[in-house]
Scaffold this motif. Structure first.
Motif, PDB file in Angstrom:
ATOM      1  N   SER A   1      44.145  28.481  48.006  1.00  0.00           N
ATOM      2  CA  SER A   1      43.944  27.546  49.116  1.00  0.00           C
ATOM      3  C   SER A   1      44.522  28.117  50.395  1.00  0.00           C
ATOM      4  O   SER A   1      43.930  27.981  51.463  1.00  0.00           O
TER       5      SER A   1
ATOM      6  N   ASP B   1      37.208  24.123  48.990  1.00  0.00           N
ATOM      7  CA  ASP B   1      38.484  24.188  48.270  1.00  0.00           C
ATOM      8  C   ASP B   1      38.431  23.249  47.067  1.00  0.00           C
ATOM      9  O   ASP B   1      38.555  22.040  47.211  1.00  0.00           O
ATOM     10  N   GLU B   2      38.230  23.810  45.905  1.00  0.00           N
ATOM     11  CA  GLU B   2      38.128  23.046  44.651  1.00  0.00           C
ATOM     12  C   GLU B   2      37.335  21.756  44.827  1.00  0.00           C
ATOM     13  O   GLU B   2      37.835  20.671  44.550  1.00  0.00           O
TER      14      GLU B   2
HETATM   15 MG   LIG Z   1      44.732  24.828  46.150  1.00  0.00          MG
END
Ligand SMILES: [Mg+2]
Ligand SMILES: Nc1ncnc2c1ncn2[C@@H]1O[C@H](COP(=O)(O)OP(=O)(O)OP(=O)(O)O)[C@@H](O)[C@H]1O
Lengths: 361, 286
Positions: A43, A158-159
């Motif tokens: 991240s 991000d995910e």
């Molecule tokens: Mg992360």
């Protein structure tokens, strides 16, 4: 044109360095997945590309231009957050158009872009709802829609799927893939799920504790991992690691002994490096690369603890001394806990690592 | 299930009794009293006696006017100030946040009498620091206690000083519940900090702000301490007399319980009415 280049990128929080000089080249239009265990800095890297975190060292270039000091909004990127980050008090339509409206974009153009995003993501029906009134998958679509209306050169995820249930995750994965084909823009996608990485990526960047371990196409990482970490991370179920000892070397192979399997021996052809005789090494074998007795180069007898039958395949968990082995078998109802049977390892379907985890080729 | 409930209610009985005797009964009783002439012995039922007087009483209108004036000016100013304070408190640049948070909250903890005394000193004509400061920047002295307008201003300043920090702390909690990534998304959308404040922060704070406003309205409708202690019983000449003070004067000085009860019910009714209007104005769009 928006290639993304990270050159020796370093990130420190105070004195704590979390990214130690990452070099990553992403071609225009490529789908790259950053994958690694929790806390490895995925991240952080993505947020540095977005401009939400400062860069402590090195350069990030987007479309050939170094953007270290460029405002996030001027980098030509759009980001989809794990928690969606929708504006809770706005309808879906307002969520999509907010950024454009705030910047005085001509109304007709804003409407066109919102309409197009809604069509691509099939959320036309939801335009007047608020985020609270949407399901997780619908929220995710809106979050992606908000990225699409910006018409960015680079998408950052991000995910994005980690809050969805398994079935929806598969469905959204396919949609994101489709979106990439449709838009043809560069996408950087962060996940800790190797399946997502394998299925989505043109190329995967494997990260561990702030270091880039390997970059490559999914199947290249699967077939030819650079080290034990990548070998263990890519592939599901995980690769088995068998302790071994070098007992002899010739000019093209090493003879190794599997210390936990009654001294079974395997001759492993090598190309570059030859470990010293007596060196402790590790043999990596994927669950799907165990063969029937006699078909490989080295037979080992095992005793099944538990068998999982998934229908298409069965996984047999076997304890051999201190080592747990996972063996994939063709679907068979016969195997059960307590069975004794023999499997075989092929030299060309196994990998050798030294004690530090580096690959011996 | 039944017996469980019964047991629970038996444990609640002492509280419920006290609640009934000291809360419910006075509320009912004062309502009844407001319909009685209480200056004759025995009291007699005369609905028009108090309520009729209220409608024609210039003292009542004076107190009502003062109360509403304070309400209309002080509450919005204080809430705005509280929002600014909360935003500053929430700034990541701020050092020693805990200290400020305590400092902002402290006025509520200070005793009312002590704080009123300090305000009287600070605003005193000849010795007060406020007039000294005004003088030092070339402004004339203000006689805070003998003129109506400065006296009203003084009340508003005092109430604001006392309660702005309290509201700021509540609003701060609201601010902290807004997720950071919403702002990050807005930053990526090229929305400036100022626009983020007006288009994201304020709308998301709305429920908290409404809550603070309702509390403040109810508090100001009952305003008593400041005009009683700081401007000496609503002085000068009733210029800062509030409904709370009128109630006190009627009920406890003139022992006119019926009229005081009517005033009390008017105050409560107004507070409820204003709050409802407020809630309606700030309702969530469907
Ligand atoms: Mg992360
Ligand atoms: N604001 C911060 N201050 C200090 N340390 C931080 C900060 N943000 C992240 N870190 C640290 O940096 C490291 C990398 O964090 P990051 O969020 O990039 O991990 P990640 O790979 O995204 O993990 P996850 O899969 O759990 O999201 C972690 O050790 C984390 O504790």
């Amino acid at each position: 044109m928006a290639a993304v280049t990270l050159t020796n990128v370093v990130k420190r929080f105070g004195n704590f360095e979390v990214v130690h000089g990452a070099n990553i080249d992403i071609a225009d239009g490529e789908f790259v997945v950053f994958v690694g265990p929790s806390g490895c800095g995925k991240s952080t890297l993505l947020r540095m590309v977005a401009g939400l975190e400062d860069i402590s060292g090195g350069d990030i270039a987007i479309g050939g231009k170094v953007v270290n000091d460029v405002e996030p909004a001027d980098r030509g990127i759009a980001m989809v957050f794990q928690s969606y980050a929708l504006y809770p008090h706005m309808t879906v339509e307002q969520n999509l158009s907010f950024g454009l409206r705030m910047n005085g974009n001509p109304r007709a153009d804003t409407e066109r872009r919102v309409k197009r995003a809604a069509e691509i993501l099939r959320i036309d029906e939801l335009m007047q709802r608020r985020p609270k009134q949407l399901s997780g998958g619908q929220r995710q679509r809106v979050a992606i829609g908000r990225a699409i209306v910006r018409e960015p050169q680079v998408f950052l995820f991000d995910e994005p799927l980690s809050n969805l249930d398994a079935e929806l995750r598969v469905q959204m994965r396919v949609e994101i893939s489709r979106l990439h084909k449709e838009l043809g823009v560069t996408m950087i996608y962060v996940t800790h799920d190797q399946t997502e990485a394998m299925t989505l990526a043109d190329r995967i960047v494997v990260l561990k504790a702030g270091n880039v371990e390997q970059i490559g196409a999914p199947l290249d990482l699967y077939d030819d991992p650079a080290n034990r970490f990548v070998a263990g991370f890519i592939g599901s179920p995980k690769m088995n690691f068998l302790s071994a000892k070098v007992v002899d070397t010739s000019n093209s192979a090493a003879i190794i002994e599997l210390v936990n399997h009654g001294g079974a021996r395997l001759s492993k052809p090598l190309r570059d490096a030859f470990p010293a005789i007596g060196a402790e090494i590790v043999l990596g074998v994927r669950p799907e690369h165990f063969f029937e007795a006699g078909e490989g180069d080295c037979d080992i007898p095992i005793k099944a603890d538990v068998a999982e039958h998934l229908g298409s395949v069965s996984y047999v968990y076997a304890n051999a001394g201190p080592e747990e082995l996972i063996v994939e078998r063709e679907a068979s109802r016969q195997r059960a806990g307590g069975d004794h049977f023999t499997v075989s390892i092929k030299a060309e379907r196994s990998l050798l690592f030294d004690k530090s985890g580096a690959r011996i080729r | 299930m039944r017996t469980q409930n019964a047991t629970a209610y038996r444990f609640l009985t002492p509280y419920l009794l006290i609640f009934a005797v000291f809360w419910i009964w006075p509320i009912i009783s004062s309502f009844l009293i407001s319909f009685q002439a209480t200056r004759t012995v025995p009291w007699r039922f005369a609905p028009a006696f108090n309520w009729g007087r209220l409608i024609g009483d210039p003292a009542f209108y004076n107190a009502l006017k003062n109360t509403l004036l304070i309400l209309v000016i002080q509450v919005p100013v204080m809430i705005a100030l509280a929002i600014v304070m909360a935003v500053l408190l929430n700034s990541p640049l701020l050092k020693a946040r805990g200290l400020y948070r305590f400092a902002f909250f402290a006025p509520v903890v200070v005793g009312e009498v002590a704080y009123s005394a300090v305000f009287r000193l600070m605003f005193s004509l000849d010795f007060g620091i406020v007039n000294k400061l005004l003088n030092s920047i070339g402004l004339p002295k203000v006689d805070w206690f003998s003129n109506v307008t400065p006296a009203m201003a003084l009340i508003m300043i005092a109430v604001t000083w006392r309660w702005a920090g309290y509201n700021a702390i509540i609003i701060l909690a609201g601010l902290q519940s807004i997720p950071e990534d919403v702002y990050e998304a807005a930053t990526l959308d090229r929305v400036s900090k100022v626009k983020q404040f007006f288009h994201i922060t304020l709308p998301l704070l709305k429920p908290v702000i409404v809550f603070c406003a309702v509390l403040s309205i109810i508090g100001t409708m009952q305003l008593f301490t400041e005009p009683f202690l700081i401007t000496e019983r609503g002085g000068p000449g009733g210029g800062t007399e509030t409904l709370g003070l009128l109630l006190y004067r009627q009920g406890f000085r003139s022992l006119n319980f019926g009229y005081a009860s009517a005033v009390a019910y008017t105050m409560a009714g107004l507070a409820i009415a204003i709050t409802l209007v407020q809630l309606w104005l700030m309702r969530e769009p469907k």
